[in-house]
Design a protein around this motif. Structure first.
Motif, PDB file in Angstrom:
ATOM      1  N   UNK A 205       0.820  -1.215   0.000  1.00 36.15           N
ATOM      2  CA  UNK A 205       0.000   0.000   0.000  1.00 36.15           C
ATOM      3  C   UNK A 205       0.854   1.265   0.000  1.00 36.15           C
ATOM      4  N   UNK A 206       2.172   1.113  -0.187  1.00 33.58           N
ATOM      5  CA  UNK A 206       3.053   2.274  -0.286  1.00 33.58           C
ATOM      6  C   UNK A 206       3.450   2.884   1.036  1.00 33.58           C
ATOM      7  N   UNK A 207       3.378   2.101   2.107  1.00 33.12           N
ATOM      8  CA  UNK A 207       3.673   2.661   3.419  1.00 33.12           C
ATOM      9  C   UNK A 207       5.152   3.044   3.558  1.00 33.12           C
ATOM     10  N   UNK A 208       6.046   2.166   3.062  1.00 35.28           N
ATOM     11  CA  UNK A 208       7.481   2.405   3.220  1.00 35.28           C
ATOM     12  C   UNK A 208       8.041   3.179   2.031  1.00 35.28           C
ATOM     13  N   UNK A 209       8.827   4.194   2.334  1.00 31.32           N
ATOM     14  CA  UNK A 209       9.498   4.942   1.276  1.00 31.32           C
ATOM     15  C   UNK A 209      10.723   4.200   0.771  1.00 31.32           C
ATOM     16  N   UNK A 210      11.465   3.560   1.687  1.00 31.22           N
ATOM     17  CA  UNK A 210      12.713   2.914   1.276  1.00 31.22           C
ATOM     18  C   UNK A 210      13.200   1.974   2.359  1.00 31.22           C
ATOM     19  N   UNK A 211      14.135   1.117   1.951  1.00 27.67           N
ATOM     20  CA  UNK A 211      14.933   0.302   2.860  1.00 27.67           C
ATOM     21  C   UNK A 211      16.388   0.658   2.557  1.00 27.67           C
ATOM     22  N   UNK A 212      17.019   1.414   3.457  1.00 28.36           N
ATOM     23  CA  UNK A 212      18.335   1.960   3.127  1.00 28.36           C
ATOM     24  C   UNK A 212      19.463   0.992   3.436  1.00 28.36           C
ATOM     25  N   UNK A 213      20.554   1.131   2.650  1.00 30.38           N
ATOM     26  CA  UNK A 213      21.691   0.219   2.743  1.00 30.38           C
ATOM     27  C   UNK A 213      22.950   0.858   3.311  1.00 30.38           C
ATOM     28  N   UNK A 214      23.006   2.178   3.384  1.00 30.69           N
ATOM     29  CA  UNK A 214      24.224   2.845   3.827  1.00 30.69           C
ATOM     30  C   UNK A 214      23.878   4.129   4.574  1.00 30.69           C
ATOM     31  N   UNK A 215      24.860   4.622   5.339  1.00 31.57           N
ATOM     32  CA  UNK A 215      24.695   5.911   6.010  1.00 31.57           C
ATOM     33  C   UNK A 215      24.281   6.986   5.016  1.00 31.57           C
ATOM     34  N   UNK A 216      24.964   7.003   3.862  1.00 31.63           N
ATOM     35  CA  UNK A 216      24.704   8.055   2.875  1.00 31.63           C
ATOM     36  C   UNK A 216      23.243   8.041   2.435  1.00 31.63           C
ATOM     37  N   UNK A 217      22.684   6.852   2.217  1.00 33.35           N
ATOM     38  CA  UNK A 217      21.284   6.756   1.813  1.00 33.35           C
ATOM     39  C   UNK A 217      20.364   7.262   2.928  1.00 33.35           C
ATOM     40  N   UNK A 218      20.646   6.844   4.159  1.00 32.86           N
ATOM     41  CA  UNK A 218      19.818   7.305   5.276  1.00 32.86           C
ATOM     42  C   UNK A 218      19.881   8.822   5.414  1.00 32.86           C
ATOM     43  N   UNK A 375      10.682  -9.252   1.342  1.00 32.30           N
ATOM     44  CA  UNK A 375      10.120  -7.954   1.693  1.00 32.30           C
ATOM     45  C   UNK A 375      10.832  -6.826   0.971  1.00 32.30           C
ATOM     46  N   UNK A 376      12.152  -6.837   0.959  1.00 32.71           N
ATOM     47  CA  UNK A 376      12.911  -5.686   0.477  1.00 32.71           C
ATOM     48  C   UNK A 376      13.173  -5.700  -1.017  1.00 32.71           C
ATOM     49  N   UNK A 377      13.150  -6.872  -1.642  1.00 36.21           N
ATOM     50  CA  UNK A 377      13.477  -6.941  -3.061  1.00 36.21           C
ATOM     51  C   UNK A 377      12.346  -7.498  -3.903  1.00 36.21           C
ATOM     52  N   UNK A 378      11.432  -8.261  -3.320  1.00 30.98           N
ATOM     53  CA  UNK A 378      10.360  -8.867  -4.091  1.00 30.98           C
ATOM     54  C   UNK A 378       9.200  -7.909  -4.311  1.00 30.98           C
ATOM     55  N   UNK A 379       8.178  -8.419  -4.964  1.00 24.91           N
ATOM     56  CA  UNK A 379       7.019  -7.555  -5.240  1.00 24.91           C
ATOM     57  C   UNK A 379       5.905  -7.731  -4.203  1.00 24.91           C
TER      58      UNK A 379
END
Length: 388
Positions: A205-218, A375-379
């Motif tokens: 439903x679009x709740x999450x904007x992202x799952x970050x992988x690095x400090x820079x992304x966060x 969760x993080x990579x699938x649909x």
């Protein structure tokens, strides 16, 4: 977190050795640590990774008689808490993986061999932008449940690490009353399935904007206002505050997610290189490098040695939880704390008295990783599922 250029340069200068740092994300570091002990001498990460490396034979015992300041290492790793009244916390408390026992098992009974030399550590939670989220009261109204609060739909991010992000999500789900856990640091298969299914439904439903992988992304997610609230680590909070972005690091009423870092020695390291490794480990315990860790919000296992390398104002802010008397620098010398600010959650001892759970490698870690990847990579509609 620890492999910063200022530390490498100072260690080379002081020790007369050549150091090569390779900084990897958590999962990549664990994989390389387990499978390629021939390509590193020191493994610098978290205690909850130790069992993976130890069982694979990738690391060797550390002889504490060769650690000059071992007797000054505080009780957090040695006994599992800083003060007798502090919460022990669920999950992989570092003391349970510290000492090498006869038969090469790991456990809490003291002896002359350890698996990892305790170093940097912290209590983690989530950060939120005060221009979008009203300030809560530490330990009273700030709650992990905010990460799954519908008010922030589309503006929430989690860290993309199955051993860490899943605990943030589990604390949030439990705080929201969506499910309960018997041991949040060691979930059952059924608990993993229930939690990931809850998160998958939110993701659809679009709740999450992202799952970050690095400090820079966060950092950038918060700096661009793509998110209002997210899993965060202390260096990101400090860098963003240094940029004038009003980020607050929560002190959740359910307790923090804690971690203990440190250094292991590769099982392949020997001879003169092994001598150099012990010199490097002892150098870390001497205080200068730990002071650099303090300036990005981390604590270190020999705090009195750290104090010698911090100004009184720095010590009062970082360790004592007092209001900053002046602007304070980060590791690179740039201001990260403004005069008049205080550290949310209080002093070192107060913050570590409020541990809800430690970062953990669970019994069902392999299954958890597969479901987390779904969760993080699938649909969100297909992927690995446990057979009924």
């Amino acid at each position: 977190m620890t492999l910063i250029e200022q530390v490498r340069e100072k260690a080379e200068e002081d020790l007369g050795i050549v150091l090569e740092y390779e900084a990897l994300d958590g999962v990549a570091a664990q994989a390389k640590g387990v499978m390629r002990p021939d390509c590193y001498d020191v493994y610098d990460q978290w205690f909850h990774s130790v069992e993976l490396l130890w069982l694979s034979g990738a690391i060797q015992p550390i002889d504490v008689s060769r650690i000059d300041l071992w007797n000054e290492v505080n009780t957090l790793a040695k006994e599992g808490r800083l003060t007798p009244e502090a919460r022990f916390g669920h999950g992989d408390n570092p003391v349970n993986r510290l000492y090498v026992h006869p038969g090469r098992g790991l456990g809490p009974s003291p002896n002359g061999k350890i698996s990892m030399l305790p170093g940097a550590h912290n209590v983690d939670s989530f950060g939120y932008n005060l221009e979008e989220v009203a300030a809560g009261v530490p330990y009273e109204t700030e709650s992990w449940g905010w990460l799954l609060d519908e008010r922030w739909r589309g503006k929430v991010a989690l860290v993309n690490d199955p051993a860490i992000g899943v605990i943030d999500a589990a604390l949030a789900a439990e705080a929201q009353g969506l499910m309960a856990f018997n041991d949040i640091g060691n979930m059952t298969l059924q608990e993993i399935d229930c939690l990931i299914d809850i998160l998958l439904e939110r993701k659809k439903t679009g709740y999450f904007k992202a799952f970050w992988n690095s400090f820079a992304e966060a950092d950038e997610l918060m700096a661009r206002r793509d998110v209002a609230i997210e899993s965060m680590w202390s260096p990101s909070v400090m860098r963003l505050k240094g940029r004038g972005i009003p980020v607050r690091y929560a002190a959740p009423k359910q307790g923090y997610r804690a971690w203990q870092g440190g250094m292991c020695i590769s099982s392949r390291t020997e001879g003169r290189t092994l001598e150099a490794v012990y010199e490097y480990l002892n150098w870390w315990m001497s205080g200068w490098a730990g002071a650099m860790m303090a300036r990005q919000g981390y604590y270190f296992s020999v705090p009195e040695r750290i104090r010698e390398h911090l100004s009184d104002d720095e010590w009062d802010y970082w360790y004592m939880g007092k209001v900053a008397a002046c602007d304070l620098p980060g590791p690179d010398g740039k201001v990260v704390v403004r005069a008049g600010e205080s550290r949310n959650g209080g002093s070192y001892w107060q913050r570590f008295a409020n541990i809800g759970v430690w970062n953990s490698i669970m019994d069902e870690h392999n299954y958890l990783v597969r479901r987390w990847q779904e969760l993080t990579a699938g649909n969100g509609t297909s992927g690995f599922r446990r057979k009924a």
